[in-house]
Design a protein around this motif. Structure first.
Motif, mmCIF file in Angstrom:
data_model
loop_
_atom_site.group_PDB
_atom_site.id
_atom_site.type_symbol
_atom_site.label_atom_id
_atom_site.label_comp_id
_atom_site.label_asym_id
_atom_site.label_seq_id
_atom_site.Cartn_x
_atom_site.Cartn_y
_atom_site.Cartn_z
ATOM 1 N N UNK A 62 -3.551 5.164 -8.693
ATOM 2 C CA UNK A 62 -4.049 4.504 -9.909
ATOM 3 C C UNK A 62 -4.943 3.317 -9.558
ATOM 4 N N UNK A 63 -4.926 2.878 -8.303
ATOM 5 C CA UNK A 63 -5.824 1.807 -7.840
ATOM 6 C C UNK A 63 -6.704 2.334 -6.701
ATOM 7 N N UNK A 64 -7.011 3.611 -6.762
ATOM 8 C CA UNK A 64 -7.669 4.280 -5.636
ATOM 9 C C UNK A 64 -9.000 3.629 -5.266
ATOM 10 N N UNK A 65 -9.829 3.338 -6.262
ATOM 11 C CA UNK A 65 -11.151 2.806 -5.923
ATOM 12 C C UNK A 65 -11.050 1.412 -5.294
ATOM 13 N N UNK A 66 -10.130 0.598 -5.813
ATOM 14 C CA UNK A 66 -9.960 -0.751 -5.249
ATOM 15 C C UNK A 66 -9.304 -0.729 -3.875
ATOM 16 N N UNK A 67 -8.639 0.358 -3.541
ATOM 17 C CA UNK A 67 -7.993 0.467 -2.221
ATOM 18 C C UNK A 67 -8.951 0.954 -1.131
ATOM 19 N N UNK A 68 -10.116 1.399 -1.510
ATOM 20 C CA UNK A 68 -11.035 1.997 -0.525
ATOM 21 C C UNK A 68 -11.406 1.054 0.628
ATOM 22 N N UNK A 69 -11.831 -0.199 0.347
ATOM 23 C CA UNK A 69 -12.200 -1.055 1.487
ATOM 24 C C UNK A 69 -11.033 -1.293 2.431
ATOM 25 N N UNK A 70 -9.831 -1.514 1.886
ATOM 26 C CA UNK A 70 -8.660 -1.732 2.738
ATOM 27 C C UNK A 70 -8.374 -0.494 3.572
ATOM 28 N N UNK A 71 -8.434 0.668 2.950
ATOM 29 C CA UNK A 71 -8.143 1.908 3.685
ATOM 30 C C UNK A 71 -9.150 2.106 4.819
ATOM 31 N N UNK A 72 -10.412 1.832 4.553
ATOM 32 C CA UNK A 72 -11.440 1.968 5.613
ATOM 33 C C UNK A 72 -11.154 1.014 6.763
ATOM 34 N N UNK A 73 -10.761 -0.202 6.439
ATOM 35 C CA UNK A 73 -10.460 -1.181 7.495
ATOM 36 C C UNK A 73 -9.219 -0.804 8.289
ATOM 37 N N UNK A 74 -8.240 -0.247 7.623
ATOM 38 C CA UNK A 74 -7.029 0.196 8.337
ATOM 39 C C UNK A 74 -7.413 1.281 9.351
ATOM 40 N N UNK A 75 -8.260 2.199 8.933
ATOM 41 C CA UNK A 75 -8.697 3.258 9.849
ATOM 42 C C UNK A 75 -9.487 2.678 11.021
ATOM 43 N N UNK A 76 -10.274 1.643 10.748
ATOM 44 C CA UNK A 76 -11.037 1.007 11.835
ATOM 45 C C UNK A 76 -10.112 0.338 12.859
ATOM 46 N N UNK A 77 -8.903 -0.014 12.420
ATOM 47 C CA UNK A 77 -7.909 -0.593 13.350
ATOM 48 C C UNK A 77 -7.174 0.505 14.124
ATOM 49 N N UNK A 78 -7.551 1.753 13.899
ATOM 50 C CA UNK A 78 -6.902 2.909 14.557
ATOM 51 C C UNK A 78 -5.415 2.995 14.215
ATOM 52 N N UNK A 79 -5.083 2.614 12.990
ATOM 53 C CA UNK A 79 -3.693 2.722 12.533
ATOM 54 C C UNK A 79 -3.552 3.940 11.628
ATOM 55 N N UNK A 80 -2.361 4.520 11.670
ATOM 56 C CA UNK A 80 -2.096 5.698 10.835
ATOM 57 C C UNK A 80 -1.927 5.249 9.373
ATOM 58 N N UNK A 81 -2.660 5.899 8.484
ATOM 59 C CA UNK A 81 -2.580 5.571 7.056
ATOM 60 C C UNK A 81 -1.832 6.676 6.321
ATOM 61 N N UNK A 82 -0.718 6.315 5.719
ATOM 62 C CA UNK A 82 0.064 7.265 4.923
ATOM 63 C C UNK A 82 0.071 6.799 3.469
ATOM 64 N N UNK A 83 0.004 7.755 2.545
ATOM 65 C CA UNK A 83 0.016 7.401 1.124
ATOM 66 C C UNK A 83 1.022 8.283 0.390
ATOM 67 N N UNK A 84 1.897 7.642 -0.339
ATOM 68 C CA UNK A 84 2.815 8.351 -1.242
ATOM 69 C C UNK A 84 2.159 8.465 -2.611
ATOM 70 N N UNK A 85 2.330 9.632 -3.253
ATOM 71 C CA UNK A 85 1.796 9.804 -4.604
ATOM 72 C C UNK A 85 2.664 10.757 -5.417
ATOM 73 N N UNK A 86 2.732 10.495 -6.699
ATOM 74 C CA UNK A 86 3.413 11.422 -7.602
ATOM 75 C C UNK A 86 2.518 12.563 -8.024
ATOM 76 N N UNK A 87 1.216 12.446 -7.797
ATOM 77 C CA UNK A 87 0.288 13.565 -8.043
ATOM 78 C C UNK A 87 0.473 14.599 -6.937
ATOM 79 N N UNK A 88 0.003 15.816 -7.198
ATOM 80 C CA UNK A 88 -0.065 16.767 -6.097
ATOM 81 C C UNK A 88 -1.332 16.495 -5.297
ATOM 82 N N UNK A 89 -1.326 16.921 -4.054
ATOM 83 C CA UNK A 89 -2.498 16.765 -3.186
ATOM 84 C C UNK A 89 -3.726 17.416 -3.837
ATOM 85 N N UNK A 90 -3.520 18.577 -4.436
ATOM 86 C CA UNK A 90 -4.632 19.289 -5.060
ATOM 87 C C UNK A 90 -5.191 18.499 -6.253
ATOM 88 N N UNK A 91 -4.310 17.866 -7.025
ATOM 89 C CA UNK A 91 -4.778 17.045 -8.147
ATOM 90 C C UNK A 91 -5.610 15.870 -7.644
#
Ligand code: SF4
Length: 169
Positions: free
Chosen positions: A78-107
């Protein structure tokens, strides 16, 4: 980075939100009302408190022991767009990013607003919590219907691929 996120809480060095030591970020607000929800105080979109993504990234950078970051909630997407910069920076730190969601992956992949965040994740644990399928022997899932998904392999193959790593299952 200058995005303000609405949080229910944040836990440094969590051992329950994925393998290893993780920074667990609990996003405030969820449109669902699963019976037996593990975190009812995180459901109200008007609840919680603000924190900048820069502050969260600073916690990440200041803890060399972290093996990953987990976005949970509430409903992170529900805050996906605002989480984008943080997620990109986490990946740049070579850290594993996991996300829990009540949606299905396909949704999530089918949504213009959510798919970009999903594509940055290494692991997505999807699906609503179903009390009738609750199983406390599951490592990092609440109920048996939920799936631990290998995002890179799923995107590569064009179909949903479950994670087979013993770290996660
Ligand atoms: S999706 Fe998760 S946070 Fe939302 S109501 Fe269900 S269990 Fe609670």
């Amino acid at each position: 980075m200058s995005e303000i996120l609405r949080l229910a809480g944040i836990v440094n060095e969590s051992i329950t939100d994925g393998p290893g030591l993780r920074l667990a970020v609990f996003l405030q607000g969820c449109p669902r009302r699963c019976e037996g929800c593990h975190n009812p105080s995180a459901l109200d979109f008007d609840g919680g408190y603000d924190m900048s993504d820069a502050e969260i990234l600073s916690m990440v950078k200041n803890n060399p022991l972290l093996s990953g970051v987990t976005l949970t909630g509430g409903e992170p997407f529900c805050q996906a767009e605002r989480l984008m910069p943080l997620a990109k920076n986490i990946k740049e730190q070579a850290l594993e990013l996991a996300i829990y969601t009540g949606y299905t992956f396909e949704q999530v992949l089918g949504s213009d607003k959510m798919s970009a965040l999903a594509e940055l994740a290494d692991i997505i644990i999807d699906g609503e919590f179903v009390l009738a399928e609750r199983d406390i022997s599951l490592k990092f899932k609440g109920s048996r219907n939920q799936r631990v998904i290998d995002v890179a392999k799923s995107l590569e193959s064009g179909k949903t691929v479950l994670c087979t790593s013993e770290r996660w299952i």
